[in-house]
Design a protein around this motif. Structure first.
Motif, mmCIF file in Angstrom:
data_model
loop_
_atom_site.group_PDB
_atom_site.id
_atom_site.type_symbol
_atom_site.label_atom_id
_atom_site.label_comp_id
_atom_site.label_asym_id
_atom_site.label_seq_id
_atom_site.Cartn_x
_atom_site.Cartn_y
_atom_site.Cartn_z
ATOM 1 N N ALA A 79 0.751 -1.105 -0.017
ATOM 2 C CA ALA A 79 -0.128 0.003 0.084
ATOM 3 C C ALA A 79 0.857 1.083 -0.090
ATOM 4 N N CYS A 80 0.637 2.175 -0.950
ATOM 5 C CA CYS A 80 1.235 3.394 -0.922
ATOM 6 C C CYS A 80 0.120 4.478 -0.900
ATOM 7 N N GLY A 81 -0.291 4.891 -0.033
ATOM 8 C CA GLY A 81 -1.665 5.950 0.279
ATOM 9 C C GLY A 81 -1.203 7.378 0.377
ATOM 10 N N ASN A 82 -2.043 8.136 0.025
ATOM 11 C CA ASN A 82 -1.819 9.805 0.417
ATOM 12 C C ASN A 82 -2.638 9.982 1.852
ATOM 13 N N GLU A 83 -2.108 10.615 2.646
ATOM 14 C CA GLU A 83 -2.750 11.068 3.855
ATOM 15 C C GLU A 83 -2.974 12.430 3.821
ATOM 16 N N ALA A 84 -4.248 12.851 3.655
ATOM 17 C CA ALA A 84 -4.571 14.149 3.649
ATOM 18 C C ALA A 84 -4.239 14.997 4.943
ATOM 19 N N LEU B 170 0.895 14.530 1.493
ATOM 20 C CA LEU B 170 2.331 13.885 1.292
ATOM 21 C C LEU B 170 2.030 12.280 0.894
ATOM 22 N N THR B 171 3.010 11.940 0.229
ATOM 23 C CA THR B 171 2.694 10.479 -0.024
ATOM 24 C C THR B 171 3.776 9.699 0.562
ATOM 25 N N ASN B 172 3.005 8.741 1.522
ATOM 26 C CA ASN B 172 3.806 7.899 2.313
ATOM 27 C C ASN B 172 4.641 6.765 1.852
ATOM 28 N N ILE B 173 5.688 6.873 1.979
ATOM 29 C CA ILE B 173 6.788 5.817 1.566
ATOM 30 C C ILE B 173 7.597 5.045 2.688
ATOM 31 N N LYS B 174 8.029 3.662 2.654
ATOM 32 C CA LYS B 174 9.054 3.023 3.465
ATOM 33 C C LYS B 174 10.460 3.063 2.599
ATOM 34 N N VAL B 175 11.546 3.477 3.543
ATOM 35 C CA VAL B 175 12.586 3.061 3.134
ATOM 36 C C VAL B 175 13.290 2.169 4.009
ATOM 37 N N VAL B 176 13.824 0.808 3.483
ATOM 38 C CA VAL B 176 14.305 -0.155 4.343
ATOM 39 C C VAL B 176 15.891 -0.293 4.459
ATOM 40 N N LEU B 177 16.413 -0.123 5.412
ATOM 41 C CA LEU B 177 17.829 -0.179 5.415
ATOM 42 C C LEU B 177 18.353 -1.700 5.211
ATOM 43 N N GLU C 79 9.485 17.199 -1.408
ATOM 44 C CA GLU C 79 9.333 16.683 -2.626
ATOM 45 C C GLU C 79 8.068 15.869 -2.614
ATOM 46 N N GLY C 80 7.280 16.412 -1.451
ATOM 47 C CA GLY C 80 5.806 15.811 -1.305
ATOM 48 C C GLY C 80 5.879 14.485 -0.758
ATOM 49 N N LEU C 81 6.969 13.814 0.017
ATOM 50 C CA LEU C 81 6.932 12.653 0.503
ATOM 51 C C LEU C 81 6.965 12.741 2.034
ATOM 52 N N ASN C 82 6.356 11.632 2.744
ATOM 53 C CA ASN C 82 6.276 11.489 3.981
ATOM 54 C C ASN C 82 6.927 10.070 4.396
ATOM 55 N N ILE D 257 12.005 -4.730 -0.685
ATOM 56 C CA ILE D 257 11.922 -3.822 -1.656
ATOM 57 C C ILE D 257 11.331 -4.344 -3.017
ATOM 58 N N ALA D 258 11.703 -5.779 -3.262
ATOM 59 C CA ALA D 258 11.116 -6.415 -4.344
ATOM 60 C C ALA D 258 9.669 -6.731 -4.184
ATOM 61 N N SER D 259 9.205 -6.807 -3.011
ATOM 62 C CA SER D 259 7.701 -7.362 -2.752
ATOM 63 C C SER D 259 6.664 -6.190 -2.647
ATOM 64 N N GLY D 260 7.315 -4.793 -2.501
ATOM 65 C CA GLY D 260 6.705 -3.730 -2.186
ATOM 66 C C GLY D 260 6.287 -3.645 -0.648
ATOM 67 N N ALA D 261 6.900 -4.143 0.048
ATOM 68 C CA ALA D 261 6.527 -3.897 1.544
ATOM 69 C C ALA D 261 7.212 -2.787 1.873
ATOM 70 N N ALA D 262 8.389 -2.279 1.084
ATOM 71 C CA ALA D 262 8.978 -0.991 1.085
ATOM 72 C C ALA D 262 9.115 -0.527 -0.183
ATOM 73 N N GLU D 263 9.026 0.901 -0.517
ATOM 74 C CA GLU D 263 9.043 1.230 -1.489
ATOM 75 C C GLU D 263 10.319 1.616 -2.304
ATOM 76 N N PHE D 264 11.452 1.850 -1.249
ATOM 77 C CA PHE D 264 12.754 1.815 -1.555
ATOM 78 C C PHE D 264 13.571 1.317 -0.586
ATOM 79 N N GLY D 265 14.843 1.180 -0.711
ATOM 80 C CA GLY D 265 15.734 0.773 0.216
ATOM 81 C C GLY D 265 17.368 0.626 0.090
ATOM 82 N N VAL D 266 18.189 -0.009 0.883
ATOM 83 C CA VAL D 266 19.453 -0.006 0.750
ATOM 84 C C VAL D 266 19.725 -1.645 0.263
ATOM 85 N N SER D 267 20.519 -1.768 -0.935
ATOM 86 C CA SER D 267 20.896 -2.998 -1.345
ATOM 87 C C SER D 267 22.252 -3.072 -1.744
#
Length: 338
Positions: A20-25, A38-45, A68-71, A86-96
């Motif tokens: 899920a990548c939703g927008n929280e008003a 802002l668009t909610n995203i997760k970044v996994v280390l 940049e419009g990101l939370n 990252i691959a499954s989308g559980a986090a949109e971005f990450g460190v690899s």
């Protein structure tokens, strides 16, 4: 810092799912104009927070992500590792890492590298000076402590063969998550480390070490480690989010390059359990190495991806050739400053 705890070939068991990548008003006050959601995203280390990650913490602390419009929520990896999330989308971005993305893509895992956090490979085999290990030939009749990955054996063999040494004379043991400094005093003679963290820590402890950098023995071993990554679905369906993330992350790492002490203190504030002296010293050491000789922070060269994939194939760590152009992209990096 055991940055290879999660073996990349485990990625073959991934089940790719949507996250899920939703927008929280944001609720406006009566007198204020509605703020843009802002668009909610997760970044996994990839591992516990350290100076490889400073740019991300800076981008969050300084409001670069929000601009940049990101939370952004920075999270620790789950049991399956950062690549799985990252691959499954559980986090949109990450460190690899280049090596794990390469292995994953061979197995059909849709990981894509977006930026090289550090321009050149700063990892290598370290040992206390008293062990007298100054070259790969000195690995003979010594004990190596690792995490049990085939890549370790291949790397040791490759370096030793370059000096006509006998890899069969190395004893290899699995030390798992054991601390380097404890292990070399008790069980082993040398280990694979990042100098920016464990090497700098050794300096601060007054325990000098000999460092055998991988990229000093072959251009093929000067690969990108670590990298920032996402998945193909994000690139295809939400390129504007990827562009926004990279714009903010780039500002964060540029800040860490130009203001290493300030950046270190931001990381310490976010993760107060870290050793302050180590973070400050490590940040100073890394500040000139994030971008190094590249025209801009994060830029990746096709030859680097191709060379290391060929090395992996030669050492039977890959089953087939890598589609190099699908494994990485520079398209979301901001233009280099003129």
């Amino acid at each position: 810092m055991n940055w290879k705890k999660i073996a990349p070939w485990m990625l073959v068991s991934l089940s790719i799912a949507l996250a899920a990548c939703g927008n929280e008003a944001v609720k406006p006050t009566e007198s204020a104009k509605p703020a843009k959601a802002l668009t909610n995203i997760k970044v996994v280390l990839d591992w516990t927070p350290n100076t490889n990650h400073t740019g991300l913490y800076v981008a969050k602390d300084q409001g670069f992500f929000e601009q940049e419009g990101l939370n952004v929520q920075i999270i620790a990896p789950g049991e399956g590792g950062a690549d799985t999330m990252i691959a499954s989308g559980a986090a949109e971005f990450g460190v690899s890492y280049q090596e794990s993305i390469t292995q994953g893509r061979i197995q059909g895992v849709p990981l894509v590298s977006l930026a090289a956090v550090i321009q050149h490979n700063t990892s290598g085999f370290a040992s206390p000076v008293a062990k007298n290990i100054k070259s790969p030939k000195d690995f003979e009749n010594k004990t190596y402590g690792g995490w049990g990955a085939p890549a370790e054996n291949a790397m040791i063999e490759s370096l030793m063969q370059s000096e006509k040494a006998d890899p069969s004379k190395v004893k290899i043991v699995n030390i798992g998550e054991a601390d380097y400094f404890t292990a070399v005093k008790r069980d082993i003679d040398f280990a694979w480390i990042y100098y920016a963290w464990t090497g700098v820590d050794a300096e601060l402890r007054g325990e000098p070490l000999n460092m055998i950098y991988l990229n000093k023995y072959s251009d093929k071993l000067d690969y990108y480690t670590p990298v920032l990554a996402t998945n193909e679905k994000m690139i295809k369906e939400k390129p504007e989010v990827v562009k926004a993330f990279m714009a903010a992350a780039t500002k964060g790492y540029q800040f860490a390059i130009s203001k290493p002490d300030d950046a270190a203190n931001i990381l310490i504030k976010a993760v107060p359990d870290l050793d302050k002296k180590l973070v400050l010293a490590s940040q100073k050491w890394l500040s000139t190495r994030y971008q190094d000789d590249a025209p801009r922070w994060g830029e990746q060269k096709r030859a680097v991806w191709e060379n290391y994939a060929n090395w992996m194939l030669e050492h039977k760590l890959l089953e087939k050739n890598l589609d190099v152009d699908a494994a990485f992209t520079n398209n979301f990096l901001p233009a280099a400053a003129k």
